[in-house]
Design a protein around this motif. Structure first.
Motif, PDB file in Angstrom:
ATOM      1  N   SER A  89     -12.679 -29.448   6.503  1.00  5.04           N
ATOM      2  CA  SER A  89     -11.965 -29.666   7.751  1.00  5.04           C
ATOM      3  C   SER A  89     -10.484 -29.916   7.480  1.00  5.04           C
ATOM      4  O   SER A  89     -10.126 -30.734   6.631  1.00  5.04           O
ATOM      5  N   ALA A  90      -9.636 -29.183   8.209  1.00  2.00           N
ATOM      6  CA  ALA A  90      -8.184 -29.372   8.143  1.00  2.00           C
ATOM      7  C   ALA A  90      -7.655 -29.282   6.717  1.00  2.00           C
ATOM      8  O   ALA A  90      -6.802 -30.063   6.299  1.00  2.00           O
ATOM      9  N   CYS A  91      -8.157 -28.312   5.970  1.00  3.05           N
ATOM     10  CA  CYS A  91      -7.713 -28.092   4.593  1.00  3.05           C
ATOM     11  C   CYS A  91      -6.873 -26.824   4.497  1.00  3.05           C
ATOM     12  O   CYS A  91      -7.004 -25.911   5.325  1.00  3.05           O
ATOM     13  N   ARG A  92      -6.023 -26.757   3.492  1.00  2.00           N
ATOM     14  CA  ARG A  92      -5.263 -25.555   3.151  1.00  2.00           C
ATOM     15  C   ARG A  92      -5.807 -25.020   1.830  1.00  2.00           C
ATOM     16  O   ARG A  92      -5.859 -25.763   0.834  1.00  2.00           O
ATOM     17  N   GLY A 148     -25.121 -20.780   0.057  1.00  2.00           N
ATOM     18  CA  GLY A 148     -25.352 -21.961   0.872  1.00  2.00           C
ATOM     19  C   GLY A 148     -24.854 -21.760   2.287  1.00  2.00           C
ATOM     20  O   GLY A 148     -24.408 -20.678   2.674  1.00  2.00           O
ATOM     21  N   ARG A 149     -24.937 -22.841   3.092  1.00  2.15           N
ATOM     22  CA  ARG A 149     -24.506 -22.832   4.485  1.00  2.15           C
ATOM     23  C   ARG A 149     -23.271 -23.701   4.616  1.00  2.15           C
ATOM     24  O   ARG A 149     -23.279 -24.874   4.242  1.00  2.15           O
ATOM     25  N   HIS A 150     -22.209 -23.110   5.159  1.00  2.00           N
ATOM     26  CA  HIS A 150     -20.908 -23.753   5.120  1.00  2.00           C
ATOM     27  C   HIS A 150     -20.217 -23.680   6.476  1.00  2.00           C
ATOM     28  O   HIS A 150     -20.401 -22.720   7.224  1.00  2.00           O
ATOM     29  N   TYR A 151     -19.395 -24.678   6.744  1.00  2.00           N
ATOM     30  CA  TYR A 151     -18.617 -24.729   7.977  1.00  2.00           C
ATOM     31  C   TYR A 151     -17.173 -25.078   7.635  1.00  2.00           C
ATOM     32  O   TYR A 151     -16.904 -26.099   7.003  1.00  2.00           O
ATOM     33  N   TYR A 152     -16.250 -24.207   8.049  1.00  2.00           N
ATOM     34  CA  TYR A 152     -14.826 -24.421   7.855  1.00  2.00           C
ATOM     35  C   TYR A 152     -14.189 -24.593   9.232  1.00  2.00           C
ATOM     36  O   TYR A 152     -14.303 -23.715  10.085  1.00  2.00           O
ATOM     37  N   ARG A 153     -13.511 -25.718   9.436  1.00  2.36           N
ATOM     38  CA  ARG A 153     -12.951 -26.037  10.745  1.00  2.36           C
ATOM     39  C   ARG A 153     -11.466 -26.366  10.611  1.00  2.36           C
ATOM     40  O   ARG A 153     -11.067 -27.182   9.802  1.00  2.36           O
ATOM     41  N   GLN A 162     -14.362 -21.754  12.106  1.00  2.00           N
ATOM     42  CA  GLN A 162     -14.003 -22.044  13.496  1.00  2.00           C
ATOM     43  C   GLN A 162     -12.568 -22.559  13.579  1.00  2.00           C
ATOM     44  O   GLN A 162     -12.183 -23.494  12.883  1.00  2.00           O
ATOM     45  N   LYS A 163     -11.785 -21.908  14.429  1.00  2.29           N
ATOM     46  CA  LYS A 163     -10.391 -22.302  14.672  1.00  2.29           C
ATOM     47  C   LYS A 163      -9.595 -22.375  13.373  1.00  2.29           C
ATOM     48  O   LYS A 163      -8.754 -23.259  13.191  1.00  2.29           O
ATOM     49  N   CYS A 164      -9.860 -21.443  12.490  1.00  5.13           N
ATOM     50  CA  CYS A 164      -9.125 -21.370  11.231  1.00  5.13           C
ATOM     51  C   CYS A 164      -7.974 -20.376  11.343  1.00  5.13           C
ATOM     52  O   CYS A 164      -8.034 -19.428  12.139  1.00  5.13           O
ATOM     53  N   HIS A 165      -6.936 -20.578  10.558  1.00  5.16           N
ATOM     54  CA  HIS A 165      -5.828 -19.632  10.452  1.00  5.16           C
ATOM     55  C   HIS A 165      -6.006 -18.871   9.148  1.00  5.16           C
ATOM     56  O   HIS A 165      -5.967 -19.452   8.062  1.00  5.16           O
ATOM     57  N   ILE A 166      -6.221 -17.561   9.269  1.00  3.71           N
ATOM     58  CA  ILE A 166      -6.433 -16.697   8.112  1.00  3.71           C
ATOM     59  C   ILE A 166      -5.179 -15.856   7.937  1.00  3.71           C
ATOM     60  O   ILE A 166      -4.831 -15.065   8.820  1.00  3.71           O
ATOM     61  N   ASN A 167      -4.501 -16.012   6.805  1.00  2.00           N
ATOM     62  CA  ASN A 167      -3.214 -15.341   6.614  1.00  2.00           C
ATOM     63  C   ASN A 167      -3.221 -14.481   5.363  1.00  2.00           C
ATOM     64  O   ASN A 167      -3.480 -14.966   4.259  1.00  2.00           O
ATOM     65  N   SER A 168      -2.923 -13.188   5.543  1.00  2.00           N
ATOM     66  CA  SER A 168      -2.835 -12.262   4.423  1.00  2.00           C
ATOM     67  C   SER A 168      -1.400 -12.189   3.924  1.00  2.00           C
ATOM     68  O   SER A 168      -0.467 -11.973   4.701  1.00  2.00           O
ATOM     69  N   SER A 218     -22.254 -31.224  15.375  1.00  2.00           N
ATOM     70  CA  SER A 218     -23.548 -30.865  14.804  1.00  2.00           C
ATOM     71  C   SER A 218     -23.454 -30.646  13.298  1.00  2.00           C
ATOM     72  O   SER A 218     -24.453 -30.703  12.597  1.00  2.00           O
ATOM     73  N   TRP A 219     -22.249 -30.339  12.845  1.00  6.22           N
ATOM     74  CA  TRP A 219     -22.044 -30.039  11.438  1.00  6.22           C
ATOM     75  C   TRP A 219     -21.315 -31.142  10.695  1.00  6.22           C
ATOM     76  O   TRP A 219     -21.454 -31.287   9.491  1.00  6.22           O
TER      77      TRP A 219
END
Length: 325
Positions: free
Chosen positions: A151-154, A167-172, A192-198, A315-316
């Motif tokens: 959560s809230a990681c760079r 495994g089962r993972h959640y990135y928020r 969820q609500k992640c910023h993906i930057n190329s 839930s996660w």
């Protein structure tokens, strides 16, 4: 194959049901807001000055919640959370000021700056980076445990930034940056609500999902994300023949190439890869020029994802403990 669109979403429902009690993780008798506190402070005012020393202090076969609070600083460490040390939360205060950095390269399992092999792990407010640069596999983060939350990681590198292994993972609310196959692996993961930057200078690839069999309930779902880039990039290519990736309700900048997806030079994968898009928006979201073997999903196909508690991070997410022993 009309129901295949729902099938990829049902695997996430199963994932959700397995994780609804994630916030209660522990030994079964301990209140979920009670945890052992370990403080890492580079100034020497905590229990340890290095993060790995704090992880090493957690006993093997751990069964209690452990909250490792990391004070601001730049930690030049290569971290491993072993498989026999579950229920750890590793938390900074702000990702911008709590930085774990390395510069190894060459092997996806040997180069990660941080490797999470344990289950029931939470990472919060951290920057995890590999600064090796261009031209080699240089993983910032490897995630190989089950029921893992960031959560809230760079998370930043160039090639192979995030090894979303198994495994089962959640990135928020995470920021994930790279250029080639920089979100890759065979996990079942929700972003969820992640910023993906190329940061590719041209023709990069965001995802390389590795599902090898139609029997594997794995895949990546990007929900409510923002996709940006320096020049142009593909949404993904199939590392495994049954690769599965969905983008839903996400903003796509003009950096996303019109064709969207690439078959990695193997046209046979066009028949088995499952790449879908639902109600995305922005200049890169136009589906009219997408490769013909990708899918524009209907509301019926995505409704299991959008109408369940899958979108409820509680839930996660294991909340930060309030009582420490």
């Amino acid at each position: 194959m009309r129901n295949q669109g729902q099938f990829i979403l049902y695997f996430l429902l199963a994932l959700l049901s397995a994780c609804t009690n994630f916030s209660e993780a522990g030994n079964g008798t301990q209140a979920p807001n009670l945890a052992r506190l370990i403080l890492v402070d580079p100034s020497g005012k905590g229990n340890f000055t290095k993060i790995q020393d704090a992880i090493d202090a957690v006993p093997s076969n751990n069964s209690e919640l452990v909250f490792i609070r990391v004070e601001p600083g730049t930690y030049r460490e290569k971290l491993v959370v072993p498989a026999d040390k579950p229920f750890i939360t590793l938390s900074g205060k702000k990702a911008s000021s709590t930085i774990v950095t390395g510069d190894d390269s060459g092997d996806i399992f040997g180069s990660p700056t941080v490797s999470v092999l344990a289950s029931d792990f939470v990472g919060r407010y951290l920057t995890i980076q590999n600064t090796f640069g261009l031209g080699a596999k240089a993983v910032a983060l490897r995630v190989s445990g089950d029921r893992v939350v960031f959560s809230a990681c760079r998370i930043t590198s160039h090639q192979d930034t995030l090894l979303d292994d198994v495994g089962r993972h959640y990135y928020r609310n995470c920021y994930i940056e790279g250029d080639v196959d920089f979100i890759f692996g065979n996990a079942a993961s929700l972003f969820q609500k992640c910023h993906i930057n190329s940061v590719s200078r041209g023709g990069g690839f965001i995802t390389a999902q590795h599902r090898a069999s139609p029997l594997e309930n794995t895949g990546f779902v990007f929900l409510g994300c923002t996709i940006t880039g320096l020049t142009n990039t593909f949404l993904g290519r199939p590392w495994g023949p049954y690769s599965r990736v969905i983008f839903a309700l996400s903003y796509m900048s003009s950096a996303v190439l019109p064709q969207g997806w690439d078959d990695w030079g193997d046209s046979t994968k066009q028949r088995t890869a499952y790449y879908g898009q639902y109600e995305c928006y922005g200049p890169g979201a136009d589906t009219s020029k997408r490769v013909p073997w990708s899918r524009v999903l209907t509301g019926e196909e995505v409704s299991p994802l959008l109408t369940t508690d899958m979108v409820n991070q509680q839930s996660w997410f294991r909340n930060a403990p309030t009582i420490f022993n």
